[in-house]
Design an enzyme around this catalytic site. Structure first.
Site, short mmCIF file in Angstrom:
data_model
loop_
_atom_site.label_atom_id
_atom_site.label_comp_id
_atom_site.label_asym_id
_atom_site.label_seq_id
_atom_site.Cartn_x
_atom_site.Cartn_y
_atom_site.Cartn_z
N ARG A 4 0.83 -1.21 0.00
CA ARG A 4 0.00 0.00 0.00
C ARG A 4 0.87 1.26 0.00
NH1 ARG A 4 -1.98 2.03 4.57
NH2 ARG A 4 -2.15 0.01 5.59
N TYR B 39 -15.45 16.63 -15.82
CA TYR B 39 -15.74 15.19 -15.91
C TYR B 39 -16.86 14.86 -14.90
CZ TYR B 39 -15.18 10.18 -15.49
OH TYR B 39 -15.41 8.83 -15.45
N ASP C 202 -6.48 18.10 -14.59
CA ASP C 202 -6.75 16.76 -15.10
C ASP C 202 -6.34 16.75 -16.58
OD1 ASP C 202 -7.94 14.49 -16.26
OD2 ASP C 202 -9.62 14.50 -14.86
N LYS D 148 -7.53 5.43 -19.40
CA LYS D 148 -7.81 5.94 -20.74
C LYS D 148 -6.58 5.79 -21.64
CE LYS D 148 -11.61 6.87 -18.61
NZ LYS D 148 -11.91 8.16 -18.00
#
Ligand SMILES: *Cc1c(COP(=O)(O)O)cnc(C)c1O
Length: 394
Positions: A61, A114, A186, A211
């Site tokens: 993690r 978005y 972004d 993406k």
């Protein structure tokens, strides 16, 4: 580490398998370090490494070599100092917003966002006492007017979804810098190959690696890249507590996709150019929203800021909602699916899917019509794509 007793019983030998040491050569491809933790010889090193992003690997993690390879690759492409890979794009967005803001803080965001980000900002306002002011993505004066003493950051997108508005990154980031607030961008739609927000003064760059960066529609991931090492370290400490870390296999798939990003982007952009240009001349289409067309409001800015106009765009059908739905049913090669940035061409109808949460007024304000179709252009042969789109319009 491997010196368990040679006379160990089978129950022990099956658990502690030998680990050959690789000497004299190394793998060409980055290995997948599919492990949740790391073994130490030195207890002091282990203790010391737990609280530092640059210490030895301790626990999955916190960091992992395969994930680190992705972080360094994307940080290098963006021109940032360091990055944190996450389990999704929304994970990266939330890591940064929650890691940098506290209740009562104010942020300024561009109006067209978005869908997931817009929903999350509403959540932050409704449940955690944040306040948000929305401004156009290309209006530094509006940003300046919106900033208050408790404003912490401005949130932008290089290219917006689905109207492909291009943010005035130099203008907006400069105002942010002057007023002492952070700018977060972004960059998913542009990728670092078409636009690099750090060159225009951004502090944090975000991606949904789901993406273009991974590019093959087979992985969900995100990444946050930082210009400043101090800011990175602050958010890294929060990241290990938030638990939004990336999985090594997802990071590996993304690294593998990244190797062909330049080739794919060239084809995404040239295919989009061909489709957008032909659609603009088609009688069933009333408007095409691709920043590479001179009729697009961001055409000039896009020409200055980006080294390509991107592979996603939208267009409006004269026949409204019914025509939009008919188009979705009629395409054969293009797939009706969410997401974008993969090798396959995907289409969707924003008014009834990605933007269904918006009221009629919000839809109108974002320029999304009942007959708007979004197309995420893939890397197929352009004439096969055009033949499919043309038959669906007929
Ligand atoms: C997809 C997307 C996101 C969210 O990413 P996930 O990987 O789906 O969580 C954020 N921003 C933009 C611009 C996106 O396209």
């Amino acid at each position: 580490m491997n010196d368990f007793p040679p006379d160990a019983r089978p129950e022990t030998k099956t658990v502690h398998v030998p680990r050959p040491v690789i000497e004299g050569s190394s793998p060409i491809s980055m290995p997948i370090y599919q492990t949740s933790g790391f073994v130490f010889d030195d207890p002091a090193l282990m203790a010391e490494s737990m609280g530092r992003p640059d210490g030895a690997y301790v626990y999955g993690r916190y960091s992992n070599p395969t994930v680190r390879a992705l972080e360094e690759a994307v940080a290098g492409l963006e021109g940032g100092t360091a990055a944190i890979a996450t389990g999704s794009g929304m994970g990266a967005i939330n890591l940064v917003l929650l890691g940098l803001l506290k209740p009562g803080d104010h942020l300024v965001a561009q109006r067209s966002l978005y869908g997931g980000t817009a929903a999350m900002l509403n959540e932050l306002v409704g449940r955690f006492g944040f306040t948000v002011t929305y401004v156009p993505e290309n209006d530094p004066a509006a940003l300046r007017a919106a900033v208050r003493p408790e404003t912490r950051l401005v949130y932008l997108e290089t290219i917006s979804n689905p109207m492909t508005l291009v943010a005035d990154l130099p203008g907006m980031c400069q105002v942010a810098r002057e007023l002492g607030i952070l700018s977060v961008v972004d960059n998913t739609f542009a990728t670092p190959l078409l636009g690099r927000p750090f060159e225009h003064g951004a502090d944090v760059v975000l991606h949904s690696t789901t993406k273009y960066l991974s590019g093959h529609t087979d992985v969900v991931g995100g990444i946050a890249v930082f210009a400043d090492a101090g800011l990175y370290e602050k958010v890294w400490h929060f990241a290990i507590e938030l638990g939004a870390s990336a999985d090594p296999f997802a990071a590996w798939l993304t690294l593998r996709g990244l190797q062909t990003l330049a080739l794919r982007m060239e084809r995404h952009c040239s295919n989009a150019h061909l489709l957008a240009t032909r659609l603009a001349g088609h009688p069933a289409v009333t408007a095409v929203h691709w920043p590479g067309l001179p009729s697009h409001p961001s055409y000039e800015l896009a020409g200055k800021l980006l080294s390509g106009f991107g592979g996603v765009f939208s267009f409006d059908l004269a026949g409204g909602r019914e025509a939009g739905e008919r188009f979705m049913k009629s395409v054969r090669l293009a797939l009706l699916a969410p997401s974008l940035g993969g090798v396959e061409t995907l289409v969707l109808h924003p008014a009834t899917t990605s933007h269904r949460a918006l009221s009629a007024e919000e839809l109108r304000r974002s320029g999304i019509g009942e007959g708007t179709v979004r197309i995420a252009v893939g890397i197929e042969h352009p004439e096969d794509l055009w033949a499919d789109v043309a038959q669906a319009l007929a």
